[in-house]
Design a protein around this motif. Structure first.
Motif, PDB file in Angstrom:
ATOM      1  N   LEU A 150       7.795   7.067   6.825  1.00 15.24           N
ATOM      2  CA  LEU A 150       8.529   6.045   6.092  1.00 15.24           C
ATOM      3  C   LEU A 150       7.924   4.652   6.275  1.00 15.24           C
ATOM      4  CD1 LEU A 150      10.960   5.769   4.250  1.00 15.24           C
ATOM      5  CD2 LEU A 150      12.380   5.447   6.272  1.00 15.24           C
ATOM      6  N   TRP A 151       7.272   4.407   7.410  1.00 12.91           N
ATOM      7  CA  TRP A 151       6.677   3.092   7.659  1.00 12.91           C
ATOM      8  C   TRP A 151       5.678   2.718   6.581  1.00 12.91           C
ATOM      9  CZ3 TRP A 151       1.498   2.282   7.986  1.00 12.91           C
ATOM     10  CH2 TRP A 151       0.706   3.411   8.155  1.00 12.91           C
ATOM     11  N   ARG A 152       4.883   3.704   6.100  1.00 15.19           N
ATOM     12  CA  ARG A 152       3.870   3.413   5.076  1.00 15.19           C
ATOM     13  C   ARG A 152       4.535   3.035   3.756  1.00 15.19           C
ATOM     14  NH1 ARG A 152       0.800   6.138   1.063  1.00 15.19           N
ATOM     15  NH2 ARG A 152      -1.273   5.252   0.840  1.00 15.19           N
ATOM     16  N   GLU A 153       5.603   3.729   3.414  1.00 15.15           N
ATOM     17  CA  GLU A 153       6.331   3.395   2.197  1.00 15.15           C
ATOM     18  C   GLU A 153       6.841   1.959   2.270  1.00 15.15           C
ATOM     19  OE1 GLU A 153       9.924   5.088  -0.565  1.00 15.15           O
ATOM     20  OE2 GLU A 153      10.114   5.308   1.598  1.00 15.15           O
ATOM     21  N   ARG A 154       7.429   1.589   3.380  1.00 16.41           N
ATOM     22  CA  ARG A 154       7.956   0.230   3.541  1.00 16.41           C
ATOM     23  C   ARG A 154       6.846  -0.817   3.491  1.00 16.41           C
ATOM     24  NH1 ARG A 154      12.407   1.608   8.176  1.00 16.41           N
ATOM     25  NH2 ARG A 154      13.855   2.633   6.772  1.00 16.41           N
ATOM     26  N   MET A 155       5.711  -0.508   4.084  1.00 14.52           N
ATOM     27  CA  MET A 155       4.588  -1.433   4.075  1.00 14.52           C
ATOM     28  C   MET A 155       4.063  -1.640   2.651  1.00 14.52           C
ATOM     29  SD  MET A 155       0.763  -1.028   5.659  1.00 14.52           S
ATOM     30  CE  MET A 155       0.416   0.245   4.475  1.00 14.52           C
ATOM     31  N   LEU A 156       3.894  -0.561   1.896  1.00 18.30           N
ATOM     32  CA  LEU A 156       3.371  -0.670   0.539  1.00 18.30           C
ATOM     33  C   LEU A 156       4.341  -1.398  -0.385  1.00 18.30           C
ATOM     34  CD1 LEU A 156       1.724   2.849   0.154  1.00 18.30           C
ATOM     35  CD2 LEU A 156       0.571   0.641   0.449  1.00 18.30           C
ATOM     36  N   VAL A 157       5.629  -1.142  -0.242  1.00 16.65           N
ATOM     37  CA  VAL A 157       6.623  -1.851  -1.053  1.00 16.65           C
ATOM     38  C   VAL A 157       6.589  -3.340  -0.721  1.00 16.65           C
ATOM     39  CG1 VAL A 157       9.087  -2.130  -1.513  1.00 16.65           C
ATOM     40  CG2 VAL A 157       8.089   0.163  -1.438  1.00 16.65           C
ATOM     41  N   ALA A 158       6.502  -3.672   0.560  1.00 17.89           N
ATOM     42  CA  ALA A 158       6.441  -5.084   0.958  1.00 17.89           C
ATOM     43  C   ALA A 158       5.194  -5.760   0.401  1.00 17.89           C
ATOM     44  CB  ALA A 158       6.467  -5.202   2.485  1.00 17.89           C
ATOM     45  N   MET A 159       4.075  -5.059   0.391  1.00 18.24           N
ATOM     46  CA  MET A 159       2.847  -5.620  -0.166  1.00 18.24           C
ATOM     47  C   MET A 159       2.980  -5.837  -1.674  1.00 18.24           C
ATOM     48  SD  MET A 159       0.072  -3.429   2.041  1.00 18.24           S
ATOM     49  CE  MET A 159      -1.273  -3.769   0.951  1.00 18.24           C
ATOM     50  N   ALA A 160       3.583  -4.880  -2.369  1.00 20.55           N
ATOM     51  CA  ALA A 160       3.745  -4.995  -3.827  1.00 20.55           C
ATOM     52  C   ALA A 160       4.727  -6.104  -4.198  1.00 20.55           C
ATOM     53  CB  ALA A 160       4.211  -3.666  -4.401  1.00 20.55           C
ATOM     54  N   ILE A 161       5.643  -6.423  -3.309  1.00 21.11           N
ATOM     55  CA  ILE A 161       6.594  -7.506  -3.559  1.00 21.11           C
ATOM     56  C   ILE A 161       6.000  -8.853  -3.143  1.00 21.11           C
ATOM     57  CG2 ILE A 161       8.815  -8.476  -2.834  1.00 21.11           C
ATOM     58  CD1 ILE A 161       9.831  -5.549  -2.687  1.00 21.11           C
ATOM     59  N   GLY A 162       5.285  -8.883  -2.029  1.00 18.15           N
ATOM     60  CA  GLY A 162       4.825 -10.146  -1.469  1.00 18.15           C
ATOM     61  C   GLY A 162       3.512 -10.680  -1.983  1.00 18.15           C
ATOM     62  N   TYR A 163       2.583  -9.825  -2.382  1.00 17.58           N
ATOM     63  CA  TYR A 163       1.262 -10.315  -2.765  1.00 17.58           C
ATOM     64  C   TYR A 163       1.167 -10.793  -4.207  1.00 17.58           C
ATOM     65  CZ  TYR A 163      -0.510  -8.630   1.712  1.00 17.58           C
ATOM     66  OH  TYR A 163      -0.739  -8.433   3.036  1.00 17.58           O
ATOM     67  N   PRO A 164       1.722 -10.109  -5.194  1.00 14.66           N
ATOM     68  CA  PRO A 164       1.672 -10.664  -6.554  1.00 14.66           C
ATOM     69  C   PRO A 164       2.859 -11.594  -6.811  1.00 14.66           C
ATOM     70  CG  PRO A 164       2.175  -8.303  -6.622  1.00 14.66           C
ATOM     71  CD  PRO A 164       2.097  -8.698  -5.196  1.00 14.66           C
ATOM     72  N   ASP A 165       2.643 -12.607  -7.660  1.00 20.48           N
ATOM     73  CA  ASP A 165       3.748 -13.491  -8.028  1.00 20.48           C
ATOM     74  C   ASP A 165       4.560 -12.850  -9.159  1.00 20.48           C
ATOM     75  OD1 ASP A 165       2.311 -13.924 -10.391  1.00 20.48           O
ATOM     76  OD2 ASP A 165       1.633 -15.911  -9.810  1.00 20.48           O
ATOM     77  N   ALA A 166       5.470 -13.598  -9.757  1.00 23.85           N
ATOM     78  CA  ALA A 166       6.353 -13.047 -10.789  1.00 23.85           C
ATOM     79  C   ALA A 166       5.592 -12.545 -12.011  1.00 23.85           C
ATOM     80  CB  ALA A 166       7.382 -14.093 -11.206  1.00 23.85           C
ATOM     81  N   SER A 167       4.425 -13.124 -12.295  1.00 28.39           N
ATOM     82  CA  SER A 167       3.636 -12.668 -13.439  1.00 28.39           C
ATOM     83  C   SER A 167       2.576 -11.641 -13.020  1.00 28.39           C
ATOM     84  CB  SER A 167       2.971 -13.852 -14.134  1.00 28.39           C
ATOM     85  OG  SER A 167       2.086 -14.492 -13.247  1.00 28.39           O
ATOM     86  N   LEU A 168       2.695 -11.128 -11.799  1.00 26.76           N
ATOM     87  CA  LEU A 168       1.822 -10.100 -11.218  1.00 26.76           C
ATOM     88  C   LEU A 168       0.393 -10.586 -10.987  1.00 26.76           C
ATOM     89  CD1 LEU A 168       3.080  -6.889 -13.028  1.00 26.76           C
ATOM     90  CD2 LEU A 168       3.825  -7.861 -10.864  1.00 26.76           C
ATOM     91  N   ARG A 169       0.220 -11.881 -10.842  1.00 22.21           N
ATOM     92  CA  ARG A 169      -1.069 -12.430 -10.432  1.00 22.21           C
ATOM     93  C   ARG A 169      -1.051 -12.564  -8.911  1.00 22.21           C
ATOM     94  NH1 ARG A 169      -0.246 -14.769 -15.434  1.00 22.21           N
ATOM     95  NH2 ARG A 169      -2.094 -14.939 -16.745  1.00 22.21           N
TER      96      ARG A 169
END
Length: 86
Positions: A51-70
């Motif tokens: 489960l740790w990997r799932e949480r890490m990937l979700v956090a990266m997908a939320i934190g690294y791109p901005d609202a316009s996915l840049r």
């Protein structure tokens, strides 16, 4: 977010993929892709790597791109010592 994808050098039965195509993506699309690459499903991924990997990937997908996915400046500065490669 929408963008264009250019594909080339496919041959045989995949030759129809060559060219330019429009593509749209959303944050949930990116999260789903991150969680299933290399696995048949999200459940299969979690059972193999945890489960740790799932949480890490979700956090990266939320934190690294901005609202316009840049990518954000935070993301662009993560490996600052190795970029640009020249």
């Amino acid at each position: 977010m929408s963008g264009h994808i250019t594909s080339q050098n496919f041959s045989g039965r995949f030759a129809a993929l060559n060219g330019v195509a429009a593509m749209t993506a959303t944050r949930p699309d990116i999260i789903r892709s991150l969680l299933t690459v290399g696995y048949s499903s999200r459940r299969a991924e979690v059972s193999v790597v945890g489960l740790w990997r799932e949480r890490m990937l979700v956090a990266m997908a939320i934190g690294y791109p901005d609202a316009s996915l840049r990518t954000t400046s935070h993301f662009r500065n993560l490996e600052q010592a190795f970029w640009p490669p020249w």
